[in-house]
Motif scaffolding. Structure first.
Motif, PDB file in Angstrom:
ATOM      1  N   LYS A  68      26.043  39.330   8.953  1.00  0.00           N
ATOM      2  CA  LYS A  68      24.909  40.139   8.516  1.00  0.00           C
ATOM      3  C   LYS A  68      24.622  39.948   7.027  1.00  0.00           C
ATOM      4  O   LYS A  68      23.469  40.009   6.614  1.00  0.00           O
ATOM      5  CB  LYS A  68      25.140  41.614   8.849  1.00  0.00           C
ATOM      6  N   ASN A  69      25.645  39.689   6.245  1.00  0.00           N
ATOM      7  CA  ASN A  69      25.426  39.392   4.825  1.00  0.00           C
ATOM      8  C   ASN A  69      24.767  38.032   4.643  1.00  0.00           C
ATOM      9  O   ASN A  69      24.007  37.830   3.703  1.00  0.00           O
ATOM     10  CB  ASN A  69      26.744  39.443   4.046  1.00  0.00           C
ATOM     11  N   ALA A  70      25.042  37.104   5.557  1.00  0.00           N
ATOM     12  CA  ALA A  70      24.456  35.766   5.468  1.00  0.00           C
ATOM     13  C   ALA A  70      22.964  35.802   5.792  1.00  0.00           C
ATOM     14  O   ALA A  70      22.165  35.153   5.123  1.00  0.00           O
ATOM     15  CB  ALA A  70      25.181  34.802   6.404  1.00  0.00           C
ATOM     16  N   ASP A  71      22.605  36.557   6.835  1.00  0.00           N
ATOM     17  CA  ASP A  71      21.203  36.643   7.246  1.00  0.00           C
ATOM     18  C   ASP A  71      21.041  37.842   8.174  1.00  0.00           C
ATOM     19  O   ASP A  71      21.496  37.817   9.310  1.00  0.00           O
ATOM     20  CB  ASP A  71      20.767  35.368   7.962  1.00  0.00           C
ATOM     21  N   ARG A  72      20.400  38.861   7.713  1.00  0.00           N
ATOM     22  CA  ARG A  72      20.243  40.101   8.490  1.00  0.00           C
ATOM     23  C   ARG A  72      19.430  39.898   9.762  1.00  0.00           C
ATOM     24  O   ARG A  72      19.518  40.693  10.682  1.00  0.00           O
ATOM     25  CB  ARG A  72      19.564  41.182   7.643  1.00  0.00           C
ATOM     26  N   ASP A  73      18.598  38.845   9.804  1.00  0.00           N
ATOM     27  CA  ASP A  73      17.705  38.657  10.939  1.00  0.00           C
ATOM     28  C   ASP A  73      18.291  37.812  12.070  1.00  0.00           C
ATOM     29  O   ASP A  73      17.729  37.782  13.157  1.00  0.00           O
ATOM     30  CB  ASP A  73      16.392  38.041  10.475  1.00  0.00           C
ATOM     31  N   THR A  74      19.368  37.103  11.826  1.00  0.00           N
ATOM     32  CA  THR A  74      19.971  36.284  12.873  1.00  0.00           C
ATOM     33  C   THR A  74      20.654  37.206  13.884  1.00  0.00           C
ATOM     34  O   THR A  74      21.449  38.064  13.499  1.00  0.00           O
ATOM     35  CB  THR A  74      21.003  35.302  12.287  1.00  0.00           C
ATOM     36  N   PRO A  75      20.339  37.038  15.175  1.00  0.00           N
ATOM     37  CA  PRO A  75      20.964  37.910  16.167  1.00  0.00           C
ATOM     38  C   PRO A  75      22.481  37.684  16.243  1.00  0.00           C
ATOM     39  O   PRO A  75      22.954  36.549  16.157  1.00  0.00           O
ATOM     40  CB  PRO A  75      20.294  37.529  17.484  1.00  0.00           C
ATOM     41  N   VAL A  76      23.217  38.791  16.405  1.00  0.00           N
ATOM     42  CA  VAL A  76      24.674  38.735  16.498  1.00  0.00           C
ATOM     43  C   VAL A  76      25.120  39.411  17.787  1.00  0.00           C
ATOM     44  O   VAL A  76      24.754  40.558  18.049  1.00  0.00           O
ATOM     45  CB  VAL A  76      25.345  39.443  15.296  1.00  0.00           C
ATOM     46  N   ILE A  77      25.896  38.671  18.569  1.00  0.00           N
ATOM     47  CA  ILE A  77      26.553  39.215  19.752  1.00  0.00           C
ATOM     48  C   ILE A  77      28.019  39.376  19.382  1.00  0.00           C
ATOM     49  O   ILE A  77      28.659  38.424  18.936  1.00  0.00           O
ATOM     50  CB  ILE A  77      26.409  38.273  20.965  1.00  0.00           C
ATOM     51  N   TRP A  78      28.545  40.576  19.554  1.00  0.00           N
ATOM     52  CA  TRP A  78      29.942  40.853  19.217  1.00  0.00           C
ATOM     53  C   TRP A  78      30.677  41.211  20.499  1.00  0.00           C
ATOM     54  O   TRP A  78      30.344  42.191  21.168  1.00  0.00           O
ATOM     55  CB  TRP A  78      30.016  41.995  18.219  1.00  0.00           C
ATOM     56  N   LEU A  79      31.666  40.403  20.840  1.00  0.00           N
ATOM     57  CA  LEU A  79      32.519  40.655  21.996  1.00  0.00           C
ATOM     58  C   LEU A  79      33.912  40.945  21.470  1.00  0.00           C
ATOM     59  O   LEU A  79      34.505  40.104  20.791  1.00  0.00           O
ATOM     60  CB  LEU A  79      32.528  39.440  22.930  1.00  0.00           C
ATOM     61  N   SER A  80      34.429  42.125  21.771  1.00  0.00           N
ATOM     62  CA  SER A  80      35.700  42.566  21.205  1.00  0.00           C
ATOM     63  C   SER A  80      36.655  43.026  22.300  1.00  0.00           C
ATOM     64  O   SER A  80      36.228  43.421  23.383  1.00  0.00           O
ATOM     65  CB  SER A  80      35.455  43.719  20.228  1.00  0.00           C
ATOM     66  N   ASP A  81      37.935  43.002  21.983  1.00  0.00           N
ATOM     67  CA  ASP A  81      38.938  43.526  22.908  1.00  0.00           C
ATOM     68  C   ASP A  81      39.010  45.047  22.837  1.00  0.00           C
ATOM     69  O   ASP A  81      39.682  45.669  23.645  1.00  0.00           O
ATOM     70  CB  ASP A  81      40.310  42.915  22.617  1.00  0.00           C
ATOM     71  N   ASP A  82      38.310  45.656  21.907  1.00  0.00           N
ATOM     72  CA  ASP A  82      38.384  47.096  21.680  1.00  0.00           C
ATOM     73  C   ASP A  82      36.975  47.696  21.735  1.00  0.00           C
ATOM     74  O   ASP A  82      36.165  47.490  20.829  1.00  0.00           O
ATOM     75  CB  ASP A  82      39.017  47.373  20.316  1.00  0.00           C
ATOM     76  N   GLU A  83      36.694  48.437  22.807  1.00  0.00           N
ATOM     77  CA  GLU A  83      35.352  49.019  22.948  1.00  0.00           C
ATOM     78  C   GLU A  83      35.061  50.070  21.890  1.00  0.00           C
ATOM     79  O   GLU A  83      33.915  50.456  21.688  1.00  0.00           O
ATOM     80  CB  GLU A  83      35.155  49.593  24.339  1.00  0.00           C
ATOM     81  N   GLY A  84      36.086  50.505  21.163  1.00  0.00           N
ATOM     82  CA  GLY A  84      35.901  51.456  20.076  1.00  0.00           C
ATOM     83  C   GLY A  84      35.040  50.927  18.946  1.00  0.00           C
ATOM     84  O   GLY A  84      34.517  51.695  18.140  1.00  0.00           O
ATOM     85  N   PHE A  85      34.867  49.611  18.879  1.00  0.00           N
ATOM     86  CA  PHE A  85      34.021  49.020  17.846  1.00  0.00           C
ATOM     87  C   PHE A  85      32.532  49.074  18.217  1.00  0.00           C
ATOM     88  O   PHE A  85      31.683  48.641  17.447  1.00  0.00           O
ATOM     89  CB  PHE A  85      34.426  47.571  17.563  1.00  0.00           C
TER      90      PHE A  85
END
Length: 118
Positions: A68-85
């Motif tokens: 997000k610091n690199a480019d706020r407009d680029t879409p990010v998909i976050w897959l984590s082992d912890d649903e708390g995130f």
């Protein structure tokens, strides 16, 4: 389309195999950059069309922050082992968050939401 992935090569290969199972992805030119180190990811994600963060725990959160610091407009998909995130992903502006492992239908949904496979 260039997809930048942050995590181990093994998990990235599993993700790439899933993406190739999506019919609309079969007709797209997709290049991948897999970054296993934060420093290289923070640089490489600046030129990506889509960023997928697979790193677990706080490493994943740091990856999302770097993206997000690199480019706020680029879409990010976050897959984590912890649903708390999940709540943190919303605050950071991720386009899509899901707990690992992600089912193929949910991955397809994530890619469509990012307008990558429309």
């Amino acid at each position: 389309m260039l997809i930048c992935v942050y995590d181990t090569a093994n998990e990235a290969e599993i993700l790439k195999a899933k993406i190739t199972q999506i019919a609309t992805a079969a007709y797209r030119r997709i290049a991948y950059r897999v970054c296993q180190r934060y420093e290289s990811f923070a640089t490489e994600c600046k030129t990506a069309d889509l960023i997928i963060v697979l790193a677990d725990g706080a490493d994943g959160m740091e990856g999302v922050i770097a993206a997000k610091n690199a480019d706020r407009d680029t879409p990010v998909i976050w897959l984590s082992d912890d649903e708390g995130f999940g709540a943190q992903s919303y605050r950071l502006g991720c386009t899509y968050f899901h707990k690992k492992p992600i089912p193929l239908e949910k991955l397809k949904e994530a890619l469509y939401k990012c307008r990558c496979m429309a």
